[in-house]
Write an enzyme that holds these catalytic residues in place. Structure first.
Site, short mmCIF file in Angstrom:
data_model
loop_
_atom_site.label_atom_id
_atom_site.label_comp_id
_atom_site.label_asym_id
_atom_site.label_seq_id
_atom_site.Cartn_x
_atom_site.Cartn_y
_atom_site.Cartn_z
N LYS A 89 37.71 35.12 40.76
CA LYS A 89 36.84 35.86 39.85
C LYS A 89 36.99 35.36 38.40
O LYS A 89 37.94 34.64 38.07
CB LYS A 89 37.16 37.36 39.96
CG LYS A 89 36.85 37.93 41.36
CD LYS A 89 37.05 39.45 41.40
CE LYS A 89 36.70 40.03 42.77
NZ LYS A 89 36.81 41.51 42.81
N TYR A 108 27.48 42.32 46.22
CA TYR A 108 28.22 43.58 46.32
C TYR A 108 27.27 44.74 46.61
O TYR A 108 27.54 45.90 46.22
CB TYR A 108 28.99 43.83 45.02
CG TYR A 108 30.32 43.07 44.94
CD1 TYR A 108 31.37 43.36 45.81
CD2 TYR A 108 30.52 42.08 43.99
CE1 TYR A 108 32.58 42.68 45.73
CE2 TYR A 108 31.74 41.40 43.89
CZ TYR A 108 32.76 41.71 44.77
OH TYR A 108 33.96 41.05 44.70
N ASN A 141 40.33 41.86 39.00
CA ASN A 141 41.41 41.74 40.00
C ASN A 141 41.49 40.38 40.68
O ASN A 141 41.92 40.26 41.83
CB ASN A 141 41.35 42.89 41.00
CG ASN A 141 40.06 42.95 41.79
OD1 ASN A 141 39.20 42.08 41.64
ND2 ASN A 141 39.91 43.95 42.63
N HIS A 194 38.23 37.83 45.29
CA HIS A 194 37.52 38.57 46.33
C HIS A 194 37.86 37.93 47.67
O HIS A 194 38.02 36.72 47.75
CB HIS A 194 35.99 38.50 46.14
CG HIS A 194 35.23 38.83 47.40
ND1 HIS A 194 34.95 40.12 47.76
CD2 HIS A 194 34.76 38.04 48.39
CE1 HIS A 194 34.32 40.11 48.94
NE2 HIS A 194 34.19 38.86 49.33
N GLU A 208 28.82 36.63 54.31
CA GLU A 208 29.11 36.19 52.93
C GLU A 208 29.11 34.67 52.82
O GLU A 208 28.68 34.11 51.79
CB GLU A 208 30.46 36.76 52.50
CG GLU A 208 30.41 38.29 52.33
CD GLU A 208 31.75 38.89 51.92
OE1 GLU A 208 32.77 38.16 51.82
OE2 GLU A 208 31.78 40.11 51.71
#
Ligand code: ATP
Ligand code: MG
Length: 137
Positions: free
Chosen positions: A9, A49, A112, A115, A126
């Site tokens: 990320k 998402y 965070n 993913h 995905e």
């Protein structure tokens, strides 16, 4: 052999820990089958998402995921989906086990670091979202 989708990320890319995170994967039997660095659009991040669209944190999540480039990978190995989730640690870095990627590199539940697909079924969806078959080698 399983495949799963991993995203480094924007927070981790900005911190300059792409290599350190990839080392966690390669050192634990996950091969990089595909990889690219991209700037996600709002539409891409929102669709990716999409299951969280009605959640209160959705807007922040899309804003964060488009705040800078990300590195998207297909990881391949035995039990890759669960292995990646184990290496990542809990969603909230404050709850992540010591030695996990989120414990070591993440600041907050928003930023965070990584993913990872949460099931084999979602991994397939995905991977198709970001890669053509010809790009997964
Ligand atoms: P990811 O899908 O990014 O791998 P995850 O599977 O551990 O994370 P999800 O429940 O899918 O967690 O949530 C997606 C993302 O939305 C999380 O990574 C986090 O940044 C954010 N998020 C989830 N729950 C919350 C929450 N309660 N408050 C704020 N942000 C949250
Ligand atoms: Mg998730």
């Amino acid at each position: 052999m399983e495949q799963t989708l991993s995203i480094i990320k924007p927070d981790a890319v900005k911190k300059g820990v792409i290599g350190k995170i990839i080392d966690r994967f390669e050192s634990n039997g996950l091969r990089i089958a595909a990889m690219k660095k991209v700037q996600l659009s709002e539409t891409q991040a929102g669709d990716f998402y999409g299951v969280h669209r009605e959640r209160p944190f959705f807007k922040d999540l899309v804003e964060f995921m488009t705040s800078g480039p990300v590195v998207i990978m297909v990881l391949e190995g035995e039990g890759a989906v669960l292995k990646n989730r184990d290496l990542m640690g809990a969603t909230n870095p404050k709850e992540a086990a010591a030695g996990t990627i989120r414990a070591d590199f993440a600041e907050s539940i928003d930023a965070n670091a990584v993913h990872g697909s949460d099931s084999l079924e979602n991994a397939g969806i995905e991977i198709k979202f970001f890669f053509d078959k010809s790009e997964v080698l």
